[in-house]
Structure formats: structure tokens, C-alpha cells
Design an enzyme around this catalytic site. Structure first.
Site, mmCIF file in Angstrom:
data_model
loop_
_atom_site.group_PDB
_atom_site.id
_atom_site.type_symbol
_atom_site.label_atom_id
_atom_site.label_comp_id
_atom_site.label_asym_id
_atom_site.label_seq_id
_atom_site.Cartn_x
_atom_site.Cartn_y
_atom_site.Cartn_z
ATOM 1 N N GLU A 1 -4.938 -4.856 10.722
ATOM 2 C CA GLU A 1 -3.962 -3.792 10.899
ATOM 3 C C GLU A 1 -4.263 -3.039 12.186
ATOM 4 O OE1 GLU A 1 -2.059 -2.720 6.812
ATOM 5 O OE2 GLU A 1 -3.661 -1.324 7.264
ATOM 6 N N GLY B 1 3.060 -1.064 4.225
ATOM 7 C CA GLY B 1 3.052 0.357 3.894
ATOM 8 C C GLY B 1 4.452 0.830 3.532
ATOM 9 N N GLY B 2 5.130 1.429 4.487
ATOM 10 C CA GLY B 2 6.429 2.066 4.241
ATOM 11 C C GLY B 2 7.421 1.191 3.482
ATOM 12 N N GLY C 1 2.810 2.373 10.725
ATOM 13 C CA GLY C 1 3.795 3.457 10.610
ATOM 14 C C GLY C 1 4.516 3.739 11.914
ATOM 15 N N HIS D 1 -9.421 1.041 5.061
ATOM 16 C CA HIS D 1 -8.167 1.273 5.775
ATOM 17 C C HIS D 1 -8.429 2.236 6.943
ATOM 18 C CE1 HIS D 1 -4.078 2.483 6.681
ATOM 19 N NE2 HIS D 1 -3.678 1.420 6.017
ATOM 20 N N GLU E 1 -6.826 4.651 8.005
ATOM 21 C CA GLU E 1 -6.616 6.076 7.678
ATOM 22 C C GLU E 1 -7.865 6.658 7.025
ATOM 23 O OE1 GLU E 1 -2.956 5.480 5.538
ATOM 24 O OE2 GLU E 1 -1.975 4.965 7.427
ATOM 25 N N ASN F 1 0.872 -1.180 0.000
ATOM 26 C CA ASN F 1 0.000 0.000 0.000
ATOM 27 C C ASN F 1 0.903 1.223 0.000
ATOM 28 O OD1 ASN F 1 -1.777 2.056 0.523
ATOM 29 N ND2 ASN F 1 -2.348 1.358 2.580
ATOM 30 N N TRP F 2 1.016 1.862 -1.150
ATOM 31 C CA TRP F 2 1.912 3.019 -1.249
ATOM 32 C C TRP F 2 1.356 4.231 -0.512
ATOM 33 C CZ3 TRP F 2 4.062 3.684 -6.932
ATOM 34 C CH2 TRP F 2 4.741 2.513 -7.315
ATOM 35 N N LYS F 3 0.086 4.212 -0.191
ATOM 36 C CA LYS F 3 -0.576 5.391 0.392
ATOM 37 C C LYS F 3 -0.351 6.593 -0.546
ATOM 38 C CE LYS F 3 -0.159 3.204 4.860
ATOM 39 N NZ LYS F 3 -0.033 3.311 6.308
ATOM 40 N N SER G 1 3.927 -1.961 10.299
ATOM 41 C CA SER G 1 5.382 -2.006 10.529
ATOM 42 C C SER G 1 6.004 -3.351 10.162
ATOM 43 C CB SER G 1 5.711 -1.618 11.977
ATOM 44 O OG SER G 1 5.238 -0.304 12.238
#
Ligand code: 13P
Length: 250
Positions: free
Chosen positions: A165, A232-233, A171, A93, A95, A9-11, A211
Site C-alpha cells: 500500500e 478501503g473506501g 485515500g 497499516h 495509518e 478495511n473499513w477503518k 484507491s
């Protein structure tokens, strides 16, 4: 046997030039027993289709609007994703729930709309730190799972992906432990079983997200109810992302 799945997930990351570099690098992943998916921003889905067609890497979106077309300024329909080759779409998600006020009902409409276009929803669920402290993890996750799958049938549920999640691990640089993640993943599978029966609960794939990196992915994959990860990251670094995928292939 459920096939492992690693999804990135590049966000809201990646200009066209950055996406070009990242997609080119990810396209070099070598096919294995796991599935590999990237979900770039809408602006780079066409680029993903261009660079990843004919490779083992699949692509999807991070969001969708649950209507076929119409006066929904700024939104993207399932059909638009479909014609760009998306086979996956993240829904619900945390977010989006927290920053954009998405409700369980809205998430369930997205799941339904995606299933109608044969796009696999990756339904995200998870508790906040406060909810965990209050001992409400099971209740929150159950509500999100039941609502998210509320408009699906058993056969559809069997094909779906649910990403656990925990909001506090996203993150954060500090993942849940594999045991913590497995406890909730097993509960999610139980919730699917109670609602849809054995075939759905044995088929549905449950990912852990929060993470995850090359250093801890193996510990999650070793758990019986965790079938992969939503990253993610670390999905923004091609070498790291491919290394995670290769661990899932091993
Ligand atoms: P991080 O891997 O950056 O913690 O993000 C997880 C996530 O939210 C994936 O959807």
C-alpha cells in the site's frame, strides 16, 4: 496457483446500525474462485460473525495487541479475535505506523502473536511520497517485509498475505498504476524468496491497496505478482465491493 483475495478495511467507519446494513448487503456475495474478507472495527466483529457465518464472506480485524491477556487497557488479544471467528488481521497499516507510532518490531510481534492463534496476518508495507521521490521505495519495502516476517518461518511465510500500500495512493482517489504496483509486488516476492526460499515466495499472496475500485481492479489482477487487493473506501459501499470481488472471480 494462488487464490485471489479481496479484503475490505473499513477503518474507523460504521456505527452498529451502519455495520448492520453493510454486512447484510455484503453477505449476499456469491462464492467464486476468490476469497472475500471484511475487516470492520472491533465493535462490529460480533455482528460480522452473526451475519457472515455460513456465507462465503470471511471476517477479520484491523489490529491486535501481541499478548495473550493482561493489563493492556484498551487492547484486544489474538485469542479474543479467534473466538469471534476472525481468520484474518491487518497488521502494520501505514495509518497505524504514522498516527500511532507502530514500529517494525512491534508489527513483527503482532505477526508472531497472530500466527500462534492461526490467524492470518495481512502485513501492510509501503513507501511515502517522499521516500518514493528519494528513490527509497525498494529499501523501505524490503525493511518492512523483512521485519514483519522476522519472527515467522518459511512455512508460515508461505501462508501469509502482504499488502503493498503506497502511502501516497491511500485515500487519494489516484491509485498507483498497475505497472508501478507490479514492480514493487515483484520486489516483495523477491525479498520473501531471498529470506525463505521458493516455496514461501510462490505461496505468499501479495495484494495491492490504495484507491482501488471496480474501475481499476482488473488492471491490478492482471499482473503476475498481484494476487488481490486491500480496499478501503470502496469496501464501505456493498455494491462496489461485491463488484470488485466478482471481477476477481471472473
Ligand atoms: P483506500 O482504498 O480508501 O485508498 O484505502 C486503502 C487502504 O488503506 C486499505 O487498507
Amino acid at each position: 496457483m494462488r487464490r485471489p483475495l479481496i479484503a475490505g478495511n473499513w477503518k474507523m467507519n460504521g456505527t452498529a446500525a451502519e455495520a448492520e446494513a453493510l454486512l447484510t448487503a455484503v453477505a449476499s456475495a456469491e462464492a467464486g474462485r476468490a476469497e472475500l474478507v471484511v475487516c470492520p472495527p472491533f465493535t462490529s466483529i460480533g455482528q460480522a460473525a452473526h451475519h457472515l457465518s455460513g456465507t462465503c464472506v470471511q471476517w477479520g480485524a484491523q489490529n491486535v495487541y501481541p499478548a495473550p491477556s493482561g493489563a493492556y487497557t484498551g487492547e484486544i488479544s489474538p485469542r479474543m479475535l479467534k473466538v469471534l471467528g476472525c481468520r484474518w488481521c491487518i497488521c502494520g497499516h501505514s495509518e497505524r505506523r504514522q498516527l500511532f507510532g507502530e514500529t517494525d518490531d512491534f508489527v513483527s510481534r503482532k505477526v508472531r502473536a497472530l500466527l500462534d492463534e492461526d490467524i492470518t496476518p495481512i502485513l501492510c508495507v509501503g513507501e511515502t511520497a517522499e521516500e518514493r521521490r528519494d528513490g527509497r521505495t525498494a529499501e523501505v519495502v524490503q525493511r518492512e517485509v523483512e521485519a514483519g516476517l522476522g519472527a515467522a518461518d518459511a512455512a508460515e511465510a508461505a501462508q501469509m498475505v502482504i499488502a503493498y500500500e503506497p502511502v501516497w495512493a491511500i485515500g487519494a482517489g489516484q491509485a498507483a498504476t498497475a505497472a508501478e504496483a507490479e514492480e514493487v509486488a515483484a520486489w516483495i516476492r523477491e525479498c520473501v524468496f531471498r529470506r525463505f526460499g521458493a516455496a514461501a515466495s510462490e505461496g505468499v499472496r501479495i495484494l495491492y491497496g490504495g484507491s482501488v475500485g471496480s474501475g481499476n481492479i482488473a488492471s491490478f489482477l492482471a499482473e503476475p505478482d498481484i494476487d488481490g487487493a486491500l480496499i478501503g473506501g470502496a469496501s464501505l459501499r456493498a455494491e462496489e465491493f461485491i463488484s470488485i470481488y466478482n471481477t476477481a472471480n471472473a
